[in-house]
Write a protein that holds these residues in place. Structure first.
Motif, mmCIF file in Angstrom:
data_model
loop_
_atom_site.group_PDB
_atom_site.id
_atom_site.type_symbol
_atom_site.label_atom_id
_atom_site.label_comp_id
_atom_site.label_asym_id
_atom_site.label_seq_id
_atom_site.Cartn_x
_atom_site.Cartn_y
_atom_site.Cartn_z
ATOM 1 N N THR A 94 -17.625 -33.978 14.184
ATOM 2 C CA THR A 94 -18.822 -34.577 14.774
ATOM 3 C C THR A 94 -18.592 -35.971 15.597
ATOM 4 N N ASN A 95 -19.703 -36.624 16.098
ATOM 5 C CA ASN A 95 -19.652 -38.090 16.541
ATOM 6 C C ASN A 95 -19.426 -39.021 15.573
ATOM 7 N N GLN A 96 -20.049 -38.824 14.411
ATOM 8 C CA GLN A 96 -19.639 -39.758 13.252
ATOM 9 C C GLN A 96 -18.350 -39.736 12.912
ATOM 10 N N GLN A 97 -17.861 -38.538 12.698
ATOM 11 C CA GLN A 97 -16.499 -38.647 12.250
ATOM 12 C C GLN A 97 -15.516 -39.230 13.379
ATOM 13 N N ASN A 98 -15.732 -39.057 14.390
ATOM 14 C CA ASN A 98 -15.132 -39.586 15.494
ATOM 15 C C ASN A 98 -15.310 -41.185 15.611
ATOM 16 N N GLN A 99 -16.340 -41.524 15.210
ATOM 17 C CA GLN A 99 -16.458 -43.154 15.045
ATOM 18 C C GLN A 99 -15.994 -43.320 14.039
ATOM 19 N N LEU A 100 -16.047 -43.078 12.945
ATOM 20 C CA LEU A 100 -15.213 -43.326 11.712
ATOM 21 C C LEU A 100 -13.801 -43.525 11.698
ATOM 22 N N PHE A 101 -13.286 -42.350 12.378
ATOM 23 C CA PHE A 101 -11.755 -42.440 12.580
ATOM 24 C C PHE A 101 -11.292 -43.483 13.602
ATOM 25 N N GLN A 102 -12.235 -43.995 14.352
ATOM 26 C CA GLN A 102 -11.686 -45.061 15.133
ATOM 27 C C GLN A 102 -11.153 -46.275 14.628
ATOM 28 N N ASN A 103 -11.620 -46.518 13.062
ATOM 29 C CA ASN A 103 -11.094 -47.483 12.276
ATOM 30 C C ASN A 103 -9.607 -47.184 11.751
ATOM 31 N N ARG A 104 -8.834 -47.655 12.574
ATOM 32 C CA ARG A 104 -7.303 -47.364 12.359
ATOM 33 C C ARG A 104 -6.630 -48.976 12.096
ATOM 34 N N ASN A 105 -7.086 -49.946 11.659
ATOM 35 C CA ASN A 105 -6.318 -51.079 11.533
ATOM 36 C C ASN A 105 -5.068 -50.703 10.680
ATOM 37 N N ASN A 106 -4.025 -51.305 11.138
ATOM 38 C CA ASN A 106 -2.636 -51.182 10.707
ATOM 39 C C ASN A 106 -2.082 -49.945 10.531
ATOM 40 N N VAL A 107 -2.717 -49.082 11.164
ATOM 41 C CA VAL A 107 -2.088 -47.754 11.038
ATOM 42 C C VAL A 107 -1.101 -47.066 12.223
ATOM 43 N N GLY A 108 0.002 -46.745 11.683
ATOM 44 C CA GLY A 108 1.047 -46.518 12.754
ATOM 45 C C GLY A 108 0.984 -45.170 13.093
ATOM 46 N N ALA A 109 1.858 -44.969 13.941
ATOM 47 C CA ALA A 109 2.167 -43.397 14.504
ATOM 48 C C ALA A 109 2.505 -42.438 13.136
ATOM 49 N N ASN A 110 2.147 -41.343 13.110
ATOM 50 C CA ASN A 110 2.553 -40.224 12.042
ATOM 51 C C ASN A 110 2.212 -40.871 10.712
ATOM 52 N N GLU A 111 1.173 -41.547 10.630
ATOM 53 C CA GLU A 111 0.625 -41.955 9.119
ATOM 54 C C GLU A 111 -0.936 -41.638 8.930
ATOM 55 N N ILE A 112 -1.206 -41.294 7.801
ATOM 56 C CA ILE A 112 -2.460 -40.999 7.546
ATOM 57 C C ILE A 112 -3.658 -41.802 7.063
ATOM 58 N N VAL A 113 -4.588 -41.584 7.400
ATOM 59 C CA VAL A 113 -5.929 -42.520 6.857
ATOM 60 C C VAL A 113 -6.639 -41.467 5.805
ATOM 61 N N VAL A 114 -7.034 -41.943 4.709
ATOM 62 C CA VAL A 114 -7.886 -41.461 4.010
ATOM 63 C C VAL A 114 -9.457 -42.330 3.889
ATOM 64 N N TYR A 115 -10.548 -41.903 4.300
ATOM 65 C CA TYR A 115 -11.691 -42.591 4.140
ATOM 66 C C TYR A 115 -12.577 -42.184 3.000
ATOM 67 N N PHE A 116 -12.844 -43.099 2.321
ATOM 68 C CA PHE A 116 -13.827 -42.746 1.131
ATOM 69 C C PHE A 116 -15.108 -43.069 1.371
ATOM 70 N N VAL A 117 -16.060 -42.156 1.419
ATOM 71 C CA VAL A 117 -17.527 -42.108 1.702
ATOM 72 C C VAL A 117 -18.350 -41.862 0.538
ATOM 73 N N ARG A 118 -19.352 -42.188 0.739
ATOM 74 C CA ARG A 118 -20.324 -41.879 -0.346
ATOM 75 C C ARG A 118 -20.623 -40.299 -0.382
ATOM 76 N N SER A 119 -21.026 -39.765 0.726
ATOM 77 C CA SER A 119 -21.145 -38.103 0.741
ATOM 78 C C SER A 119 -20.967 -37.739 2.050
ATOM 79 N N LEU A 120 -21.081 -36.290 2.171
ATOM 80 C CA LEU A 120 -20.819 -35.654 3.361
ATOM 81 C C LEU A 120 -21.981 -34.793 3.322
ATOM 82 N N VAL A 121 -22.471 -34.463 4.820
ATOM 83 C CA VAL A 121 -23.445 -33.482 5.006
ATOM 84 C C VAL A 121 -22.910 -32.491 6.153
ATOM 85 N N PRO A 122 -22.698 -31.232 5.636
ATOM 86 C CA PRO A 122 -22.998 -30.710 4.487
ATOM 87 C C PRO A 122 -22.278 -31.145 3.185
#
Lengths: 149, 201
Positions: free
Chosen positions: B86-114
């Motif tokens: 979704t647009n919201q996921q795309n926006q969230l995944f823009q937050n990649r401070n300090n993240v290098g190539a071939n590295e994984i980000v795990v975002y912890f959020v309050r809830s998901l819809v659905p």
């Protein structure tokens, strides 16, 4: 068809429930969902709320109403997120959620209004656009006001 | 070296005891009910059986990001199909401070819809997953498993889940029902180790 709580749980225990598939359990699942909203922990209660809305129909409103009155903001967020699944927006529940103290609940309730632009919410949304403490929520409301009947 | 490692073997290992490592970055909007440290311990227990180390490279609070309210209760595409966001996921995944190539980000959020425990679909080139407050202690390991290319196991009669296998990390029937340390089979290990996100340590 009789639906058991075990069958309902088999869908809702999943990390990534398939709500459209689970909705095929039909309205017979709704009493179980109401029980889970009332007595279940946060995760099950919020998943049960979303499934109730996906099943739809008048009987689905009881679990959603219960969720909207929950003390747990995660469950109220699920109720707000579930509004968008309903064919007809329930006025009383939606008004409650639009006035919720949690900004995430208000945000998702406004997002739900953007799906069908239902009648009866313009005044409330205008009020939100002018006085909500959250700038993002005011912005969504402002965008919504002229599009609501 | 024999896996899983005992604590003694781990301490005595002269260098990183794993031949492959994944590097993950934790970005927190809302802390989950199960502590992140608990989820990481569980994840490492499983991943070490694949000779894969889990390195937490950074941790960042995203409490003040723009549109926090809209991203903390994140809209995702139902069933989280690979590559669909979704647009919201795309926006969230823009937050990649300090993240290098071939590295994984795990975002912890309050809830998901659905309402989901987690979701592993991500925008192209930004590998990662989101984990909700209601997640189980195994959800992070499960979602990162998806990021590494794993699917839910077959044979459980999903989505009705009449024959669940709660001994497997990639059960599609709910990691909250797992008892003991779940397993990953050789084919899954091969997939994980073959991912470009599993780098030599």
């Amino acid at each position: 068809m009789t639906v058991t709580m075990k069958e309902v749980r088999a869908y809702l225990d999943q990390d990534e429930p398939d709500y459209d598939a689970a909705a095929k359990l039909g309205p017979d699942a709704l009493p179980h969902l109401l029980l889970l909203v009332t007595e279940g922990e946060s995760g099950l209660a919020s998943k049960a709320t979303y499934l109730a809305a996906t099943i739809g129909g008048d009987q689905s409103l009881a679990p959603i109403e219960q969720a909207a009155a929950s003390n747990d903001p995660v469950v109220r967020v699920a109720a707000a997120g579930a509004l968008g699944r309903l064919q007809q927006m329930p006025t009383a529940i939606t008004q409650v959620l639009l006035g919720d103290p949690d900004p995430g609940v208000r945000y998702l309730s406004l997002q739900a209004l953007k799906i069908r632009y239902p009648v009866g919410f313009k005044a409330k949304v205008r009020e939100i656009s002018q006085s909500d403490p959250n700038v993002d929520i005011r912005a969504i409301a402002m965008e919504l006001v002229p599009r609501l009947p | 070296m024999q896996f899983p490692l005992s604590l003694r073997a781990f301490i005595r290992a002269p260098t990183c005891p794993f031949s492959r490592c994944i590097r993950i970055h934790l970005k927190v909007l809302t802390s989950p009910t199960v502590a992140i440290s608990n989820m990481l311990v569980r994840m490492r227990q499983v991943y070490q059986t694949a000779d894969i180390g889990v390195e937490v490279t950074s941790r960042e609070s995203l409490a003040g990001i723009p549109n926090f309210v809209g991203l903390n209760d994140l809209a995702v595409v139902p069933n989280c199909p690979s590559g669909a966001t979704t647009n919201q996921q795309n926006q969230l995944f823009q937050n990649r401070n300090n993240v290098g190539a071939n590295e994984i980000v795990v975002y912890f959020v309050r809830s998901l819809v659905p309402v989901l425990n987690g979701c592993a679909s991500f925008p192209a080139g930004n590998p990662g997953a989101v984990v909700a407050q209601i997640a189980s202690r195994w959800t992070t390991g499960h979602e990162v498993g998806h990021v590494l290319g794993l699917s839910h196991i077959s044979g459980e009669n999903a989505p009705a889940c009449t024959t669940p296998d709660f001994a497997r990390l990639m059960t599609g029937c709910g990691t909250g029902n797992i008892t003991g340390i779940p397993t990953i089979v050789q084919a899954e290990i091969d997939t994980m180790r073959g991912s470009n996100l599993a780098n030599p340590c």
